[in-house]
Structure formats: structure tokens, C-alpha cells
Design a protein around this motif. Structure first.
Motif, PDB file in Angstrom:
ATOM      1  N   PRO A  51      63.981  -8.997  38.408  1.00 59.50           N
ATOM      2  CA  PRO A  51      64.163  -8.748  36.863  1.00 59.50           C
ATOM      3  C   PRO A  51      63.279  -9.106  36.172  1.00 59.50           C
ATOM      4  O   PRO A  51      62.408 -10.291  36.355  1.00 59.50           O
ATOM      5  CB  PRO A  51      65.651  -9.230  36.638  1.00 59.50           C
ATOM      6  N   GLY A  52      62.661  -8.730  34.997  1.00 54.30           N
ATOM      7  CA  GLY A  52      62.006  -9.095  34.101  1.00 54.30           C
ATOM      8  C   GLY A  52      60.285  -8.646  34.180  1.00 54.30           C
ATOM      9  O   GLY A  52      59.545  -9.226  33.968  1.00 54.30           O
ATOM     10  N   LEU A  53      60.192  -7.449  34.996  1.00 53.56           N
ATOM     11  CA  LEU A  53      58.683  -7.120  35.146  1.00 53.56           C
ATOM     12  C   LEU A  53      58.493  -5.879  34.128  1.00 53.56           C
ATOM     13  O   LEU A  53      57.531  -5.134  34.456  1.00 53.56           O
ATOM     14  CB  LEU A  53      58.512  -6.873  36.479  1.00 53.56           C
ATOM     15  N   ALA A  54      59.361  -5.754  33.193  1.00 51.37           N
ATOM     16  CA  ALA A  54      58.956  -4.476  32.229  1.00 51.37           C
ATOM     17  C   ALA A  54      59.158  -3.105  32.862  1.00 51.37           C
ATOM     18  O   ALA A  54      58.699  -2.213  32.270  1.00 51.37           O
ATOM     19  CB  ALA A  54      57.679  -4.516  31.497  1.00 51.37           C
ATOM     20  N   LYS A  55      60.188  -3.232  33.781  1.00 48.43           N
ATOM     21  CA  LYS A  55      60.329  -1.833  34.267  1.00 48.43           C
ATOM     22  C   LYS A  55      61.078  -0.939  33.372  1.00 48.43           C
ATOM     23  O   LYS A  55      60.898   0.415  33.368  1.00 48.43           O
ATOM     24  CB  LYS A  55      61.276  -2.026  35.661  1.00 48.43           C
ATOM     25  N   THR A  56      62.003  -1.277  32.529  1.00 47.50           N
ATOM     26  CA  THR A  56      62.691  -0.551  31.536  1.00 47.50           C
ATOM     27  C   THR A  56      61.818  -0.098  30.701  1.00 47.50           C
ATOM     28  O   THR A  56      61.916   1.131  30.022  1.00 47.50           O
ATOM     29  CB  THR A  56      63.878  -1.400  30.980  1.00 47.50           C
ATOM     30  N   LEU A  57      60.870  -0.930  29.927  1.00 48.05           N
ATOM     31  CA  LEU A  57      59.746  -0.735  29.029  1.00 48.05           C
ATOM     32  C   LEU A  57      58.982   0.396  29.471  1.00 48.05           C
ATOM     33  O   LEU A  57      58.678   1.389  28.896  1.00 48.05           O
ATOM     34  CB  LEU A  57      59.014  -1.800  28.709  1.00 48.05           C
ATOM     35  N   LEU A  58      58.769   0.367  31.033  1.00 50.99           N
ATOM     36  CA  LEU A  58      57.762   1.290  31.433  1.00 50.99           C
ATOM     37  C   LEU A  58      58.367   2.698  31.630  1.00 50.99           C
ATOM     38  O   LEU A  58      57.631   3.930  31.134  1.00 50.99           O
ATOM     39  CB  LEU A  58      57.473   1.051  33.119  1.00 50.99           C
ATOM     40  N   VAL A  59      59.710   2.706  31.883  1.00 52.56           N
ATOM     41  CA  VAL A  59      60.501   4.236  31.628  1.00 52.56           C
ATOM     42  C   VAL A  59      60.706   4.602  30.393  1.00 52.56           C
ATOM     43  O   VAL A  59      60.311   5.797  30.080  1.00 52.56           O
ATOM     44  CB  VAL A  59      61.655   3.966  32.598  1.00 52.56           C
ATOM     45  N   GLN A  60      61.030   3.826  29.584  1.00 58.95           N
ATOM     46  CA  GLN A  60      61.214   4.236  28.131  1.00 58.95           C
ATOM     47  C   GLN A  60      59.781   4.825  27.687  1.00 58.95           C
ATOM     48  O   GLN A  60      59.680   5.653  26.866  1.00 58.95           O
ATOM     49  CB  GLN A  60      61.690   3.105  27.133  1.00 58.95           C
ATOM     50  N   ILE A 107      64.905  11.852  32.074  1.00 54.38           N
ATOM     51  CA  ILE A 107      64.639  10.752  32.931  1.00 54.38           C
ATOM     52  C   ILE A 107      65.766   9.518  32.837  1.00 54.38           C
ATOM     53  O   ILE A 107      66.398   9.281  31.831  1.00 54.38           O
ATOM     54  CB  ILE A 107      63.484  10.013  32.128  1.00 54.38           C
ATOM     55  N   ILE A 108      66.101   9.368  33.948  1.00 60.20           N
ATOM     56  CA  ILE A 108      66.953   8.198  34.222  1.00 60.20           C
ATOM     57  C   ILE A 108      66.409   6.809  34.972  1.00 60.20           C
ATOM     58  O   ILE A 108      65.766   7.124  35.835  1.00 60.20           O
ATOM     59  CB  ILE A 108      68.220   8.864  34.956  1.00 60.20           C
ATOM     60  N   LEU A 109      66.715   5.978  33.849  1.00 57.31           N
ATOM     61  CA  LEU A 109      66.531   4.522  34.710  1.00 57.31           C
ATOM     62  C   LEU A 109      67.826   4.171  35.272  1.00 57.31           C
ATOM     63  O   LEU A 109      68.826   3.825  34.865  1.00 57.31           O
ATOM     64  CB  LEU A 109      66.098   3.574  33.915  1.00 57.31           C
ATOM     65  N   ALA A 110      67.964   3.825  36.680  1.00 57.16           N
ATOM     66  CA  ALA A 110      68.979   3.582  37.698  1.00 57.16           C
ATOM     67  C   ALA A 110      68.851   2.019  37.718  1.00 57.16           C
ATOM     68  O   ALA A 110      68.242   1.762  38.900  1.00 57.16           O
ATOM     69  CB  ALA A 110      69.128   4.430  38.877  1.00 57.16           C
ATOM     70  N   ASP A 111      69.333   1.237  36.799  1.00 53.22           N
ATOM     71  CA  ASP A 111      69.023  -0.308  36.778  1.00 53.22           C
ATOM     72  C   ASP A 111      69.617  -1.022  37.790  1.00 53.22           C
ATOM     73  O   ASP A 111      70.788  -0.810  37.854  1.00 53.22           O
ATOM     74  CB  ASP A 111      69.055  -0.705  35.518  1.00 53.22           C
ATOM     75  N   GLU A 112      69.103  -1.560  38.854  1.00 54.53           N
ATOM     76  CA  GLU A 112      69.508  -2.414  39.868  1.00 54.53           C
ATOM     77  C   GLU A 112      70.742  -1.604  40.665  1.00 54.53           C
ATOM     78  O   GLU A 112      71.732  -1.774  40.843  1.00 54.53           O
ATOM     79  CB  GLU A 112      70.364  -3.582  39.373  1.00 54.53           C
ATOM     80  N   ILE A 113      70.063  -0.405  41.213  1.00 52.59           N
ATOM     81  CA  ILE A 113      70.902   0.628  42.160  1.00 52.59           C
ATOM     82  C   ILE A 113      71.682  -0.238  43.186  1.00 52.59           C
ATOM     83  O   ILE A 113      72.693   0.235  43.545  1.00 52.59           O
ATOM     84  CB  ILE A 113      70.029   1.836  42.517  1.00 52.59           C
ATOM     85  N   ASN A 114      71.254  -1.378  43.599  1.00 49.61           N
ATOM     86  CA  ASN A 114      71.973  -1.684  44.853  1.00 49.61           C
ATOM     87  C   ASN A 114      72.783  -2.995  44.442  1.00 49.61           C
ATOM     88  O   ASN A 114      73.101  -3.694  45.341  1.00 49.61           O
ATOM     89  CB  ASN A 114      70.816  -2.374  45.824  1.00 49.61           C
ATOM     90  N   ARG A 115      73.173  -2.934  43.240  1.00 48.46           N
ATOM     91  CA  ARG A 115      74.197  -3.981  42.869  1.00 48.46           C
ATOM     92  C   ARG A 115      75.642  -2.935  42.810  1.00 48.46           C
ATOM     93  O   ARG A 115      76.749  -3.661  42.396  1.00 48.46           O
ATOM     94  CB  ARG A 115      74.134  -4.430  41.531  1.00 48.46           C
ATOM     95  N   THR A 116      75.631  -1.826  42.837  1.00 48.22           N
ATOM     96  CA  THR A 116      76.845  -0.883  42.774  1.00 48.22           C
ATOM     97  C   THR A 116      77.303  -0.527  43.982  1.00 48.22           C
ATOM     98  O   THR A 116      76.661  -0.395  45.008  1.00 48.22           O
ATOM     99  CB  THR A 116      76.641   0.299  41.820  1.00 48.22           C
ATOM    100  N   PRO A 117      78.858  -0.205  44.382  1.00 55.20           N
ATOM    101  CA  PRO A 117      79.185   0.381  45.394  1.00 55.20           C
ATOM    102  C   PRO A 117      78.696   1.584  45.991  1.00 55.20           C
ATOM    103  O   PRO A 117      78.297   2.213  45.148  1.00 55.20           O
ATOM    104  CB  PRO A 117      80.785   0.459  44.914  1.00 55.20           C
TER     105      PRO A 117
END
Length: 178
Positions: A51-60, A107-117
């Protein structure tokens, strides 16, 4: 237009998009290039990194530059498939209507996809393949274009579920972000 002119127009547009994105996202040129390639070719991307590498900002930023709708879904251990797909809801007149989930965006940001069941992961990955969802027996087409950029924390982190190999094929690129 001739084929050569179409290619030149596309190259010009691509260069403009990349230049606009680079005004906000400094560095990560290769990641930006691969994400744009994926969008333009109708694929999806998986970004792996802490976390913290501006991935959300990139997608936005990409959504804004392209003029597309954007939703961020924070994948958590308690997230259910209906939380992302939507659900049939009973209104005050005792009539059912479909309340669309956050998956209904360009455009969907699926943030931390591997934290969900796995069931919620599967719902997202199925919609990525089919570009549609079925809820309560009704078929709903997702908007076009439809692009998912999923982030995945390193598997060593506590509380993560690995994505099965069979589901990783939904992604055109798996990009490591350092």
C-alpha cells in the motif's frame, strides 16, 4: 480515413493521454504504459505491491483523463458478492427494483482484491470475463468500456487470500509496482 492516418491519430491520442497522466503520476512510466495498453485492448490489470504507491491516484487520473466513470471498491474480509454487484430491493410500493452496485462504472479499482473471500473474488472475476452480471435471475450488461484494475498486496501479508491460477487469466497484465 486511411489506415496510416488512423494509426497516427491513435498514437497522437495515446501520447496526449500519457502526457496528461504524467502531470499527476511522477515516474512509473512502464506501469502507465501497460495500463493504457490494457485499457485500449479491452483487458484488465493486476497491480501487485505494498500500500501507499499511488495506485488509487493512478486509476482516478486515468479515468479523469479519459472522461470515464470511476468507482473504487475496497475489498475487505466481510465483503459479499451483492456488495459489489448490487441487489434486488423492495421499494415502498412493494415492488422490486435492481439497485446497481459499484461495479457499474467504466473503470473499477478493486483495491486489495486478495483480502476478500473467494466468493466475492469470483463474482468480480466472472463479471470481468462476461462484462455482465446476473442477479436474482436477471441479466445486466456492464457499461462499455469496462476496465478493472485490481491491486493485490504481497501474499506474505496477514489476512490475504491468494488468487487461484485459473482466475489470474482474467488479467492481461500482472504488474509489479516497486
Amino acid at each position: 480515413m486511411k489506415e496510416k492516418e488512423l494509426i497516427q491519430d491513435f498514437q497522437h491520442s495515446y501520447d496526449n493521454f500519457r502526457q496528461e497522466i504524467s502531470k499527476i503520476i511522477i515516474g512509473q512510466e512502464k506501469v502507465i504504459q501497460n495500463v493504457l495498453i490494457s485499457i485500449f485492448s479491452g483487458g484488465h490489470c493486476l497491480l501487485v505491491g505494498v500500500p501507499g504507491l499511488a495506485k488509487t491516484l493512478l486509476v482516478q487520473t486515468i479515468a479523469q483523463v479519459l472522461g470515464l466513470n470511476f468507482n473504487r471498491i475496497q475489498f475487505t474480509p466481510d465483503l459479499m458478492p451483492s456488495d459489489i454487484l448490487g441487489a434486488e430491493v423492495l421499494d415502498e410500493n412493494r415492488q422490486f427494483y435492481f439497485n446497481q452496485g459499484p461495479l457499474f462504472a467504466n473503470i473499477i479499482l478493486a483495491d486489495e482484491i486478495n483480502r476478500t473471500p473467494p466468493k466475492t473474488q469470483a463474482a468480480l472475476l466472472e463479471s470481468m470475463q462476461e462484462r455482465s452480471v446476473t442477479v436474482a435471475g436477471q441479466y445486466y450488461q456492464l457499461p462499455s468500456p469496462f476496465f478493472v484494475l485490481a491491486t493485490q498486496n504481497p501474499i506474505e501479508q496477514e489476512g490475504t487470500y491468494p488468487l487461484p491460477e485459473a482466475q489470474l487469466d482474467r488479467f492481461m497484465f500482472k504488474l509489479i509496482v516497486n
